[in-house]
Scaffold this active site. Structure first.
Site, PDB file in Angstrom:
ATOM      1  N   THR A 107       0.869  -1.188   0.000  1.00  0.00           N
ATOM      2  CA  THR A 107       0.000   0.000   0.000  1.00  0.00           C
ATOM      3  C   THR A 107       0.898   1.228   0.000  1.00  0.00           C
ATOM      4  O   THR A 107       1.648   1.450   0.949  1.00  0.00           O
ATOM      5  CB  THR A 107      -0.896  -0.020   1.248  1.00  0.00           C
ATOM      6  N   CYS A 127      -3.026  -2.069   8.961  1.00  0.00           N
ATOM      7  CA  CYS A 127      -3.443  -1.312   7.768  1.00  0.00           C
ATOM      8  C   CYS A 127      -4.237  -0.042   8.086  1.00  0.00           C
ATOM      9  O   CYS A 127      -3.797   1.053   7.760  1.00  0.00           O
ATOM     10  CB  CYS A 127      -4.240  -2.211   6.837  1.00  0.00           C
TER      11      CYS A 127
HETATM   12  P1  NAD Z   1       5.078  -7.586   6.697  1.00  0.00           P
HETATM   13  O1  NAD Z   1       5.782  -6.652   7.569  1.00  0.00           O
HETATM   14  O2  NAD Z   1       4.316  -8.740   7.276  1.00  0.00           O
HETATM   15  O3  NAD Z   1       6.097  -8.208   5.630  1.00  0.00           O
HETATM   16  C1  NAD Z   1       7.031  -7.463   4.888  1.00  0.00           C
HETATM   17  C2  NAD Z   1       8.176  -8.398   4.477  1.00  0.00           C
HETATM   18  O4  NAD Z   1       9.042  -7.707   3.567  1.00  0.00           O
HETATM   19  C3  NAD Z   1       9.061  -8.853   5.640  1.00  0.00           C
HETATM   20  O5  NAD Z   1       9.159 -10.255   5.634  1.00  0.00           O
HETATM   21  C4  NAD Z   1      10.427  -8.188   5.354  1.00  0.00           C
HETATM   22  O6  NAD Z   1      11.525  -8.960   5.785  1.00  0.00           O
HETATM   23  C5  NAD Z   1      10.377  -8.072   3.843  1.00  0.00           C
HETATM   24  N1  NAD Z   1      11.262  -7.070   3.259  1.00  0.00           N
HETATM   25  C6  NAD Z   1      11.457  -5.776   3.641  1.00  0.00           C
HETATM   26  N2  NAD Z   1      12.326  -5.163   2.818  1.00  0.00           N
HETATM   27  C7  NAD Z   1      12.698  -6.071   1.874  1.00  0.00           C
HETATM   28  C8  NAD Z   1      13.557  -6.035   0.748  1.00  0.00           C
HETATM   29  N3  NAD Z   1      14.213  -4.922   0.397  1.00  0.00           N
HETATM   30  N4  NAD Z   1      13.717  -7.152   0.010  1.00  0.00           N
HETATM   31  C9  NAD Z   1      13.054  -8.287   0.355  1.00  0.00           C
HETATM   32  N5  NAD Z   1      12.213  -8.378   1.400  1.00  0.00           N
HETATM   33  C10 NAD Z   1      12.029  -7.286   2.161  1.00  0.00           C
HETATM   34  O7  NAD Z   1       4.108  -6.685   5.816  1.00  0.00           O
HETATM   35  P2  NAD Z   1       2.630  -7.033   5.275  1.00  0.00           P
HETATM   36  O8  NAD Z   1       1.642  -6.995   6.386  1.00  0.00           O
HETATM   37  O9  NAD Z   1       2.699  -8.235   4.390  1.00  0.00           O
HETATM   38  O10 NAD Z   1       2.358  -5.743   4.378  1.00  0.00           O
HETATM   39  C11 NAD Z   1       3.040  -5.516   3.159  1.00  0.00           C
HETATM   40  C12 NAD Z   1       2.341  -4.387   2.425  1.00  0.00           C
HETATM   41  O11 NAD Z   1       1.016  -4.800   2.052  1.00  0.00           O
HETATM   42  C13 NAD Z   1       2.153  -3.102   3.254  1.00  0.00           C
HETATM   43  O12 NAD Z   1       2.281  -1.997   2.403  1.00  0.00           O
HETATM   44  C14 NAD Z   1       0.733  -3.229   3.748  1.00  0.00           C
HETATM   45  O13 NAD Z   1       0.160  -1.966   3.998  1.00  0.00           O
HETATM   46  C15 NAD Z   1       0.062  -3.885   2.577  1.00  0.00           C
HETATM   47  N6  NAD Z   1      -1.148  -4.645   2.933  1.00  0.00           N
HETATM   48  C16 NAD Z   1      -1.154  -5.403   4.085  1.00  0.00           C
HETATM   49  C17 NAD Z   1      -2.290  -6.148   4.377  1.00  0.00           C
HETATM   50  C18 NAD Z   1      -2.336  -6.980   5.642  1.00  0.00           C
HETATM   51  O14 NAD Z   1      -3.422  -7.413   6.005  1.00  0.00           O
HETATM   52  N7  NAD Z   1      -1.225  -7.228   6.316  1.00  0.00           N
HETATM   53  C19 NAD Z   1      -3.407  -6.148   3.528  1.00  0.00           C
HETATM   54  C20 NAD Z   1      -3.342  -5.378   2.359  1.00  0.00           C
HETATM   55  C21 NAD Z   1      -2.201  -4.636   2.075  1.00  0.00           C
END
Ligand code: NAD
Length: 439
Positions: free
Chosen positions: A121, A266
């Site tokens: 996001t 979120c």
């Molecule tokens: P998270 O924190 O669970 O996971 C992020 C992952 O990215 C981690 O495992 C981290 O180690 C990895 N990472 C960070 N930098 C990196 C890089 N340079 N190279 C490789 N890996 C890297 O995050 P999430 O909850 O999955 O959210 C991710 C995105 O999706 C956010 O922008 C969030 O707003 C959006 N989103 C989340 C949800 C939800 O329910 N969690 C739903 C819709 C959208």
């Protein structure tokens, strides 16, 4: 067809697993070698119903793989999805360092045409920043490899993420080239068999759609919390009001349940980020600011009721807390109302015995031995001056009130989710507090 997903958190891992379940070959990349090593063995670092079976099945079939090596992960891929975290920065804006670092890595390592898709996001204009970042990295290499950027915000809900991904209401894709559009159509084709639409639009609109969707849902929650608080003052019952308005199809019955405020990874950050974006354009977004203000108050509402009942004397009072995750069916505690409540109670010298079916490990990492962790819901009630229902996990729905009566020091329940029947509790001799209902 082969794709790469960068980031194996809630979104990246679920997306990668579900794409592979639909027949796409997926390479999932993360910078955390601890995570990747676990995933290679089929161990899932998060709690998400149904995910483990899909990951294991597709690992075995060879359609899903995990690596920390992006160069390896990008081999033969037609698209790369960036699904890394975008936490709030100090000023409330989305922190794009992980997204742009992933974009730099892609620019450093890509060999052929790719669609670079932002699934995280991100604020309006980020896909353009991704484009510039990739271009800069390619320039450093003295290369001119063609690529497109696309925006594909994710709408899955933690706790039901697998089902949401496999059977989406809609898939939003912002693209600005035919080639990218065709590739995105092929990737998502297996998910459209249920008739739900793949909606193409320009990139800025796709980016804004995600924030507008979360802000609308947050608005409904804050609106209903405001009405619930008014119900208490005027002697109305919010459950009746909710049913009354929810039966109007223009309003509908979803997301109009009052409670302890929205939390999670979120809504709080996305509401902050859209306010910040609008401010940058000189526009105040008054409704959404009010949504945040109401939510901040609501996260304290149960604490205020507790403080009032115990006349501000909480020192050494024992509180059993049921539920720590920000909602049921997840171990995610980011911005969970339980944490606000625990902090407030601890500040007043109270003692806390908490129980959650899956989130205690996460809370332990944060709070250590500042609170006690119970092995089940009844252990958390032993000698408690009051029980507080914070997260409405199914196992809390029909507790045995006779057992609770024997275990608790005082028969008092604060229900932050309105799941119990006031009359039943009254008949069992409990004092009962909830949100916006007649008791
Ligand atoms: P998270 O924190 O669970 O996971 C992020 C992952 O990215 C981690 O495992 C981290 O180690 C990895 N990472 C960070 N930098 C990196 C890089 N340079 N190279 C490789 N890996 C890297 O995050 P999430 O909850 O999955 O959210 C991710 C995105 O999706 C956010 O922008 C969030 O707003 C959006 N989103 C989340 C949800 C939800 O329910 N969690 C739903 C819709 C959208």
């Amino acid at each position: 067809m082969k794709i790469t997903i960068i980031g194996t958190g809630y979104v990246g891992l679920v997306s990668g697993a579900c794409f592979s379940e639909a027949g796409v070959v997926v390479s999932c990349v993360d910078i955390s070698s601890e995570k990747i090593n676990k995933l290679k063995e089929g161990i899932i670092p998060i709690y998400e119903p149904g995910l483990e079976a899909i990951v294991k099945r597709n690992l075995e079939k060879g359609r899903l793989s995990f690596t920390t090596d992006l160069e390896e992960g990008l081999k033969e891929s037609e698209a790369v999805f960036i699904a890394v975290g975008t936490p709030p920065g100090e000023d409330g804006s989305a922190d794009l360092q992980h997204v742009l670092s992933a974009a730099t890595d892609i620019g450093k390592l890509m060999k052929d045409y790719l669609v670079i898709v932002t699934k995280s996001t991100v604020p309006i204009g980020t896909s353009e920043k991704v484009r510039e970042t990739v271009r800069a990295a390619l320039k450093k290499r003295g290369m001119q490899i063609p690529f497109d950027v696309a925006s594909n915000p994710e709408f899955l809900k933690e706790g039901a993420a697998v089902d949401d991904f496999l059977r989406p209401d809609r898939i939003i894709v912002g693209v600005e080239s035919d080639q990218a559009k065709k590739i995105m159509e092929r990737i998502y084709k297996p998910f459209l068999l249920n008739g739900h639409p793949l909606i193409f639009m320009d990139i800025a609109s796709a980016e804004l759609t995600k924030y507008a969707a979360n802000s609308m849902l947050a608005t409904r929650i804050s609106f209903m919390n405001d009405i619930a608080n008014l119900c208490e003052l005027v002697g109305a019952d919010v459950n009746s009001v909710r049913k009354g308005i929810g039966s109007d199809p223009r309003i509908g019955n979803k997301f109009i349940y009052p409670g302890m405020g929205y939390g999670g990874s979120c809504f709080p950050k996305d509401v902050k980020a859209i306010i910040h974006t609008a401010e940058a354009y000189g526009y105040p977004l008054k409704v959404i600011r009010a949504v945040e203000e109401v939510n901040n108050y609501q996260k304290e509402i149960i604490f205020l009721k507790i403080r009032e009942y115990f006349k501000d004397d909480l020192k050494d009072k024992v509180f059993g807390i049921w539920g720590l995750s920000f909602k049921p069916n997840t171990d995610d505690i980011r911005e969970a109302p339980s944490l606000t409540l625990i902090q407030k109670l601890l500040e007043k010298g109270a003692k806390i015995k908490a129980y959650d079916p899956v989130a205690m490990g996460e809370v332990k990492k944060l709070l250590g031995n500042k609170i006690e962790y119970s092995k089940d819901l009844y252990e958390a009630a032993i000698d408690a001056d009051a029980l507080i229902l914070v997260t409405e996990w199914s196992e809390f729905r029909i507790p045995n009130y006779n057992v609770l009566s024997r275990l608790m020091k005082q028969k008092i329940i604060f229900d932050g989710r309105n799941i119990y029947e006031p009359l039943e509790l009254k008949e069992s001799g409990f004092k009962y507090f909830c949100i916006g209902r007649k008791i």
